[in-house]
Design an enzyme around this catalytic site. Sequence first.
Site, PDB file in Angstrom:
ATOM      1  N   TYR A 143      -4.832  -4.811   7.989  1.00 48.89           N
ATOM      2  CA  TYR A 143      -5.253  -5.963   7.182  1.00 48.89           C
ATOM      3  C   TYR A 143      -6.171  -6.910   7.967  1.00 48.89           C
ATOM      4  CZ  TYR A 143      -1.640  -4.619   3.783  1.00 48.89           C
ATOM      5  OH  TYR A 143      -0.862  -3.950   2.865  1.00 48.89           O
ATOM      6  N   LYS A 192       3.909   6.327  11.267  1.00 50.23           N
ATOM      7  CA  LYS A 192       3.311   7.579  10.802  1.00 50.23           C
ATOM      8  C   LYS A 192       2.775   8.269  12.060  1.00 50.23           C
ATOM      9  CE  LYS A 192       1.929  10.306   7.441  1.00 50.23           C
ATOM     10  NZ  LYS A 192       2.900  11.110   6.668  1.00 50.23           N
ATOM     11  N   ASP A 248       4.536  -4.261   4.105  1.00 49.73           N
ATOM     12  CA  ASP A 248       4.137  -4.836   2.816  1.00 49.73           C
ATOM     13  C   ASP A 248       4.677  -3.969   1.679  1.00 49.73           C
ATOM     14  OD1 ASP A 248       2.859  -6.253   0.867  1.00 49.73           O
ATOM     15  OD2 ASP A 248       0.825  -5.649   1.412  1.00 49.73           O
ATOM     16  N   ASP A 252       8.438  -4.476  -0.680  1.00 52.89           N
ATOM     17  CA  ASP A 252       8.422  -4.594  -2.145  1.00 52.89           C
ATOM     18  C   ASP A 252       9.349  -3.557  -2.778  1.00 52.89           C
ATOM     19  OD1 ASP A 252       6.742  -6.728  -2.168  1.00 52.89           O
ATOM     20  OD2 ASP A 252       5.194  -5.802  -3.413  1.00 52.89           O
TER      21      ASP A 252
END
Length: 362
Positions: A143, A192, A248, A252
């Site tokens: 980001y 990952k 993020d 959620d």
Amino acid sequence: MKTYKIGLLKGDGIGPEIVESAVRVLEAVGKKHGVSFVFTPYLIGGAAIDACGQPLPQETVEGCLASDSVLLGAVGGPKWDGLPGNIRPEKALLGIRAAMGLFTNLRPAKLYPALKNACPLREDIAAKGFDIMIVRELTGGIYFGDRGYRDGEYGEEAYDTERYSRMEIERIVRVAFETARKRRKKVTSIDKANVLETSRLWRKIFHEIAEQYPDVEIADMLVDNAAMQLVRDPSQFDVIVTSNMFGDILSDEASQITGSIGMLPSASLNDGKRGLYEPIHGSAPDIAGQNKANPIATVLSAAMMLLYAFDERAASDDIVTAVDKVLQAGYRTADIANGATMYLSTSEMTDKIIQSLSGEKV
Ligand code: NAD
């Protein structure tokens, strides 16, 4: 008597109503535990745009930096949706996070036994319950990396870059281990590492730091597997630590399996843990000003503030227990009423929590 200075960012929509509830609960718990608070409101979001033409006035930034801690309601709403990106209410959130150096986002996702029927997971999975703390890196990664548009081999293309330094990984991993020590002492690091270099560095540093916390159990998990495990068996997790983008998305997902957006608090912390505490939901313009909002996410954000910012564990636990008792006694706001027609307003739910805090039977 200890006194803490709290900056209040009420914001827009239901923001002022839910922050008012948290203030009332803090005052009640403070009286009981011998601490007091000085609350100072500052403008943010749409309310700030209306008052002075910008979503994050300098006075708000300075006020927050001078406070011991900050409680935020929510910002935004249809009234300001048409404004250009740089003066939209949501821009203030990134601005205040950057100004306060908030690199950690703590998001608990807990299934309250009394609310099991709101959980969208299979009954046998919900029956096991879960109580997860997601520790998300908030100021690095893709980001914030290099990005842009360019002419590529096949015409127009865009790119974003993931970048993490040792310092950024070390400090967030440490927060996760310290957090786990206050809970069930297990940290799962999600990455990952089978594909990404940043994840391989992340995993290496996670294991290095883990050696300093031999009392904490550790696990590595690939992010695609983690997305599955969160709905297959969320009870296996205690603390999860992960990068900005994975956090993020997973936080959620974790919030949805609790079944109730109006219940979930969060904390964003800097080195000093002074931080910004806020519910995870938005400003809910559809119910603003109607005394209908569930105040519990904001009340529990205040409980997180007592624990993380002020180390007032007894007062913090007292709020959490009071909320539990009210829910167990069957009281609900509309969003968690599961279709029932009888439910409490924002102020009535706040009254019940305060009554429960006082030791009265609810
Ligand atoms: P939202 O979270 O505001 O609302 C989604 C739904 O959940 C709505 O039906 C709302 O009524 C309900 N809801 C949310 N909080 C509730 C509560 N405490 N009690 C009962 N019901 C509740 O999300 P949205 O509708 O996508 O966004 C509305 C505005 O909020 C937008 O302007 C958005 O940009 C902003 N927003 C702000 C924040 C923030 O300030 N941190 C976060 C998300 C969205």
